[in-house]
Structures are given as C-alpha cells and as structure tokens.
Scaffold this active site. Structure first.
Site, mmCIF file in Angstrom:
data_model
loop_
_atom_site.group_PDB
_atom_site.id
_atom_site.type_symbol
_atom_site.label_atom_id
_atom_site.label_comp_id
_atom_site.label_asym_id
_atom_site.label_seq_id
_atom_site.Cartn_x
_atom_site.Cartn_y
_atom_site.Cartn_z
ATOM 1 N N SER A 14 0.852 -1.181 0.000
ATOM 2 C CA SER A 14 0.000 0.000 0.000
ATOM 3 C C SER A 14 0.884 1.226 0.000
ATOM 4 O O SER A 14 2.108 1.134 0.112
ATOM 5 C CB SER A 14 -0.917 0.016 1.237
ATOM 6 O OG SER A 14 -0.177 0.388 2.394
ATOM 7 N N LYS A 15 0.257 2.383 -0.127
ATOM 8 C CA LYS A 15 1.017 3.630 -0.147
ATOM 9 C C LYS A 15 1.678 3.906 1.202
ATOM 10 O O LYS A 15 2.544 4.770 1.306
ATOM 11 C CB LYS A 15 0.108 4.793 -0.558
ATOM 12 C CG LYS A 15 -0.373 4.680 -2.007
ATOM 13 C CD LYS A 15 -1.203 5.894 -2.415
ATOM 14 C CE LYS A 15 -1.564 5.823 -3.897
ATOM 15 N NZ LYS A 15 -2.612 4.856 -4.192
ATOM 16 N N ARG A 16 1.276 3.151 2.229
ATOM 17 C CA ARG A 16 1.918 3.310 3.538
ATOM 18 C C ARG A 16 3.260 2.583 3.611
ATOM 19 O O ARG A 16 4.033 2.798 4.536
ATOM 20 C CB ARG A 16 0.987 2.798 4.645
ATOM 21 C CG ARG A 16 -0.275 3.636 4.818
ATOM 22 C CD ARG A 16 -1.081 3.154 6.005
ATOM 23 N NE ARG A 16 -1.595 1.808 5.780
ATOM 24 C CZ ARG A 16 -2.752 1.556 5.164
ATOM 25 N NH1 ARG A 16 -3.485 2.548 4.694
ATOM 26 N NH2 ARG A 16 -3.173 0.303 5.011
ATOM 27 N N ASP A 17 3.515 1.706 2.627
ATOM 28 C CA ASP A 17 4.781 0.974 2.614
ATOM 29 C C ASP A 17 5.850 1.838 1.947
ATOM 30 O O ASP A 17 6.088 1.742 0.740
ATOM 31 C CB ASP A 17 4.636 -0.354 1.863
ATOM 32 C CG ASP A 17 3.740 -1.333 2.597
ATOM 33 O OD1 ASP A 17 4.048 -1.626 3.767
ATOM 34 O OD2 ASP A 17 2.749 -1.786 2.019
#
Length: 317
Positions: free
Chosen positions: A250-253
């Site tokens: 995800s964009k959090r990674d």
C-alpha cells in the site's frame, strides 16, 4: 478496432511498486497491439487526493517512460481527465438508473452493518443484506430527516459471468455474492463502480488492465454497462505484488514507494525487475519500457499473487 487502454490511478499518495506493476502491464498490453493509452486521474474524493499527488504521479510515469496519448497535460477530445471534474456525467447516469426504478436510499452505516452481522465475502467486503430495500416513501422521508442517505442499485438474482483475458472465466450471483451496491455515498460522492463504468465508456476504453483485487467488481460493472446500454471493454486482471512477509503493498509501505526507490534505482533497473517478476523477462537486468514490448507475453504472467523477494529492489541486486 484500435485498442485503447488506460491507467486510472487514485492519487492518494506516492505510487508504489504495485501501482507501477499494473501500469507497466497496461501500457505494454496496449502498446504491443499498436494501441493508444489514456491517463485518467481518479480523484473523486478530493480530500484524500490532493493535486500535488496527481502532479507527482504524472512526473513519476514520465520518468518511467510510460507515456500516454490522452490525459492531463496531453489533452484529448474526451476530457476532462480528472474524475473530480466529471460529476455531471455520473449524475446523468444515476438519473437514468433512477428512472428505471432501480435506485433507492439507504440509511445504513458500515458500523451498523457490522453490528448486525451482515454477511461478508472472502475479501472482507460486506454483502448488503437489503435492510433498506423495502422502505416505503414515508419511512424513507422520516429517516432522511435524521441522516442523509446513500443510494444503492437493486440487483437481480442472476448469474453474471465473463471471461477475463488473463484469469479466465469468472462467475458471480449479483444478489448473493455482493447484494445491492452503492452508487453514491451519503456525503454525495459518487461510488467507484458507477464512475469507472461511465468514464471508461465515455473515453472509448476497449481494454482494462487492473489488479486482481478488482476482479470481483467486474460483474457489478457489467450489469451497469447493460443497464446504461454501453459496450464493456475487455478485462485483464493481474496478480498483486505482496511484501516479502505476504502483506499487500500500500502507499503506507514507504520502502516500496518511488520516493524511496528513485534515489537507489534507475527507471530501467526498476522496470527490468518488475518484468522479471511478471515472468516475461528472463532476468532482472535493466530494460526500458519500449525494450520490453518485444518480450511481453500475457501467457508468462503469473495468475497468483507475487511476493517480492528480499532485497530485489536494492541497487546492487
């Protein structure tokens, strides 16, 4: 008929390897057929999709060598190419469906559906149990005095199937496997299912390449194409890239995002490694997007999700 493919990213953050993987395969599939590519920015929720991310996304795609023929900056006759500027089209489609008597107000919240133990799909999505389907006009008016409703589409007890260009045949019973689905949220934002159908049809898209997590959305979208009298595109669903521990990217990674990867790797190195994971490039050696056109083969692409090998995207691998 000329192939017209598309990228349709949601700019809620910096793109990551999973986004790039899907964009690369969409670009290769269309370009290998001599087709055109459209870039559409799916920014319906403008609070989550600030303009700076859309601008950065376009710069990242240009850096990767994944160009487009129509879209922001490139222009085209079927714009605007930002969903936030296309709401009049969604409203018109919603009115057509309402005129068929297929749309009804829903006052259920997600928390209420969870509390009521509504059935869930294997992917965790709630199968709407039809709580508000039979409300009378008087009951709906009374509820609307306390809470703004979402709008749902009535679906029939019917099997809908299609043959995915990569994953093969997929079948779903609309009533039992998804239930009446959202067309418009209670805050007035149009739902993905409606917007994507309206946009792909209006932009002449003939081929949709996207992640396998959206495979189950396709019968709903085919039903909308049918109701609106529109021709659906061909669909190709691609495996998801997973972190080495099996988590979905995800964009959090941050470690899988371009903010982290661009200082370490060239565009050619990044694309070569992704093509290697996709099965049609024999090694992880660098390649440009155009060099990969001669190698691309849908038959070589895996049909199951792909775990990223440890350290593959380090500069020295």
């Amino acid at each position: 008929m000329q192939t017209i493919g598309r990228f349709a990213p949601s700019p809620s953050g910096r793109i990551h390897l999973g986004n790039i993987f899907c964009c690369l395969l969409a670009w290769l599939s269309a370009r290998q057929k001599g087709g055109r590519v459209v870039l559409r920015i799916e920014d319906l929720d403008t609070a989550r999709c600030p303009r700076r991310y859309a601008l950065q996304l376009q710069e990242d795609l240009r850096w990767l060598g994944l160009d487009w023929d129509e879209g922001p900056e490139a222009g085209g006759e079927r714009g605007p190419y930002e969903q936030s500027r296309r709401t009049a089209l969604y409203r018109a489609a919603l009115e057509r469906l309402s005129a068929k008597g297929l749309v009804y107000p829903c006052f259920c919240t997600r928390a209420e559906l969870h509390a009521a133990s509504a059935p869930h799909r294997e992917d965790g999505q709630i199968i709407y149990p039809g709580t508000c389907r039979s409300l009378t006009a008087e009951q709906a008016e009374e509820q609307a005095g306390r809470r703004a409703p979402a709008l749902r589409l009535r679906v029939p007890e019917e099997m809908w199937s299609f043959t995915d260009g990569h994953m093969g045949r997929y079948v779903e019973n609309l009533a039992r496997d998804c239930g009446d689905f959202l067309l418009c949220r209670s805050d007035g934002l149009f739902a993905y299912q409606l917007a994507v159908v309206v946009d792909d049809a209006a932009m002449g898209i003939t081929e949709v390449v996207r992640g396998a997590d959206l495979l189950a959305s396709t019968p709903r979208q085919l039903y909308l194409y049918h109701l609106l009298g529109l021709d659906p595109p061909a669909f190709y669903h691609v495996p998801l890239l997973l972190a080495p521990d099996g988590r979905r990217l995800s964009k959090r990674d941050a470690d899988a995002g371009l903010a982290e990867l661009r200082p370490r790797l060239s565009a050619e190195e990044l694309l070569g490694k992704l093509a290697y994971l996709a099965g049609f490039h024999p090694s992880a050696s660098p390649r440009t997007a155009r060099e990969l056109l001669a190698e691309f083969d849908w038959a070589q692409v895996p049909k199951t999700d792909i775990r990223l090998p440890e350290s593959l995207f380090n500069a020295d691998k």
